[in-house]
Design a protein around this motif. Structure first.
Motif, PDB file in Angstrom:
ATOM      1  N   ASP A   8     -84.096  45.325  26.989  1.00  0.00           N
ATOM      2  CA  ASP A   8     -83.437  44.106  26.530  1.00  0.00           C
ATOM      3  C   ASP A   8     -82.408  44.375  25.438  1.00  0.00           C
ATOM      4  O   ASP A   8     -81.574  43.516  25.152  1.00  0.00           O
ATOM      5  N   LEU A   9     -82.474  45.556  24.826  1.00  0.00           N
ATOM      6  CA  LEU A   9     -81.499  45.913  23.798  1.00  0.00           C
ATOM      7  C   LEU A   9     -80.182  46.383  24.400  1.00  0.00           C
ATOM      8  O   LEU A   9     -79.154  46.385  23.724  1.00  0.00           O
ATOM      9  N   ARG A  10     -80.211  46.798  25.651  1.00  0.00           N
ATOM     10  CA  ARG A  10     -78.987  47.278  26.273  1.00  0.00           C
ATOM     11  C   ARG A  10     -78.019  46.126  26.481  1.00  0.00           C
ATOM     12  O   ARG A  10     -78.433  45.031  26.892  1.00  0.00           O
ATOM     13  N   PRO A  11     -76.743  46.369  26.196  1.00  0.00           N
ATOM     14  CA  PRO A  11     -75.767  45.286  26.340  1.00  0.00           C
ATOM     15  C   PRO A  11     -75.749  44.692  27.746  1.00  0.00           C
ATOM     16  O   PRO A  11     -75.545  45.403  28.722  1.00  0.00           O
ATOM     17  N   ARG A  12     -75.996  43.411  27.804  1.00  0.00           N
ATOM     18  CA  ARG A  12     -75.882  42.652  29.041  1.00  0.00           C
ATOM     19  C   ARG A  12     -74.955  41.483  28.729  1.00  0.00           C
ATOM     20  O   ARG A  12     -75.408  40.423  28.299  1.00  0.00           O
ATOM     21  N   PRO A  13     -73.658  41.696  28.902  1.00  0.00           N
ATOM     22  CA  PRO A  13     -72.670  40.722  28.425  1.00  0.00           C
ATOM     23  C   PRO A  13     -72.982  39.286  28.837  1.00  0.00           C
ATOM     24  O   PRO A  13     -73.296  38.995  29.991  1.00  0.00           O
ATOM     25  N   GLY A  14     -72.933  38.414  27.821  1.00  0.00           N
ATOM     26  CA  GLY A  14     -73.086  36.989  28.071  1.00  0.00           C
ATOM     27  C   GLY A  14     -74.512  36.511  28.252  1.00  0.00           C
ATOM     28  O   GLY A  14     -74.724  35.413  28.770  1.00  0.00           O
ATOM     29  N   THR A  15     -75.497  37.294  27.804  1.00  0.00           N
ATOM     30  CA  THR A  15     -76.894  36.907  28.006  1.00  0.00           C
ATOM     31  C   THR A  15     -77.617  36.734  26.675  1.00  0.00           C
ATOM     32  O   THR A  15     -77.200  37.266  25.651  1.00  0.00           O
TER      33      THR A  15
END
Length: 313
Positions: A8-15
């Protein structure tokens, strides 16, 4: 509440993510994460390291309501209550460990196999080390009242942390935070992060003015980091000399009657209050051990030997 995974720390743009990080059985904390639609810095916000401090947790909860991924560059990770057991007990530290968590973040300060050790290791390894900027929020808790302070660690006159702190919010006085081993923000600073520490009020009460000031201050910092849109040029720099100093303790127990007010300048050797004994009617005068601004003072009048009486800097 969904269980947190390191993915969940990995960038998931717009979430956005809301959940709980479980370190071990019965050990963990709630958190929320907002990944902006565009790349940018990683900002870690922490509060509730002591369980009787409320403005920081309140402000981080309020921030969740106003941060939108579409307007954000980078990632915000907020842990509103780091020390959940102490929070539940409404105490500075949890009764099971008996430890002040904000003196446990230094290398080897707690055994890694203990619940506290697992919490410390997880917070440092998975959150602090991955962040670019770390902001930790405190208050005086049950026993103290603090002047609002926005602080940084000594890095030179043009350090980024100092510039951000001096623009945080007008209610806060600039503060040169003393380097104390084990303090979360201090250890983040030693890891090379842009690290800041904050104080507001105390007395184990919630100041809604404090919540609002912290919330607005965080947003101003995010504007300066180019994480949020805004006219940074309109944000004034607080040029007052920084408060520098530390806590003063009492030599023996007694009922403290202050003779000075929060924010007042005191000279070294000047009386700041009296310790009263109700059994024999003796009075012991307490003098300032340094000159400076009275930035913190005891909220509970009944003091034991070694209790913190004041913060003078």
């Amino acid at each position: 509440m969904r269980r947190f995974e390191l993915a969940d720390l990995r960038p998931r743009p717009g979430t956005r993510f809301v959940g709980r990080y479980t370190v071990a059985e019965g050990v963990g904390f709630p958190l929320w994460i907002c990944h902006g639609k565009r790349p940018g810095p990683s900002l870690l916000l922490t509060a509730g390291v002591h369980g009787d401090e409320y403005e920081g947790p309140s402000a981080l909860r309020s921030l969740y309501e106003v941060i939108e991924p579409a307007r954000l560059c980078g990632t915000v990770i907020a842990i509103p209550v780091v020390n959940w057991p102490a929070w539940i007990e409404r105490a500075r530290f949890d009764s099971q460990s008996g430890l002040d968590l904000n003196r446990c973040f230094g290398p080897g300060m707690v055994k890694i196999h203990t619940p506290t050790g697992q919490l410390v290791d997880a917070l440092l390894s998975h959150f602090v080390k991955q962040a670019d900027v770390v902001m930790d929020f405190h208050s005086g808790g049950l026993r103290l009242q603090h002047l609002p302070l926005a602080g940084w660690y000594r890095q030179g006159a043009d350090s980024e942390a100092e510039q951000l702190a001096r623009r945080f919010y007008p209610h806060f006085h600039p503060w040169q935070v003393p380097e104390v081993e084990g303090v979360l923000s201090c250890e983040a600073h030693r890891l090379g992060k842009v690290a800041m520490g904050f104080e507001w009020g105390g007395g184990a009460c919630l100041s809604t003015d404090g919540t609002d000031a912290i919330l607005k201050g965080i947003q101003r910092v995010m504007q300066q980091l180019q994480m949020l849109p805004g006219d940074v040029g309109t944000i004034a720099v607080d040029s007052r000399p920084a408060i520098e100093g530390n806590y003063q303790t009492v030599p023996h127990q007694g009922f403290f009657h202050p003779d000075c007010s929060l924010g007042q300048f005191v000279e070294k050797g000047a009386p700041i209050g009296r310790l009263l004994n109700f059994e024999n009617c003796e009075t012991f005068s307490v003098s300032a051990d340094r000159s400076g601004i009275l930035a913190g003072i005891a909220h509970l009048p009944w003091l034991r030997k070694g209790d913190r009486l004041a913060y003078i800097g």
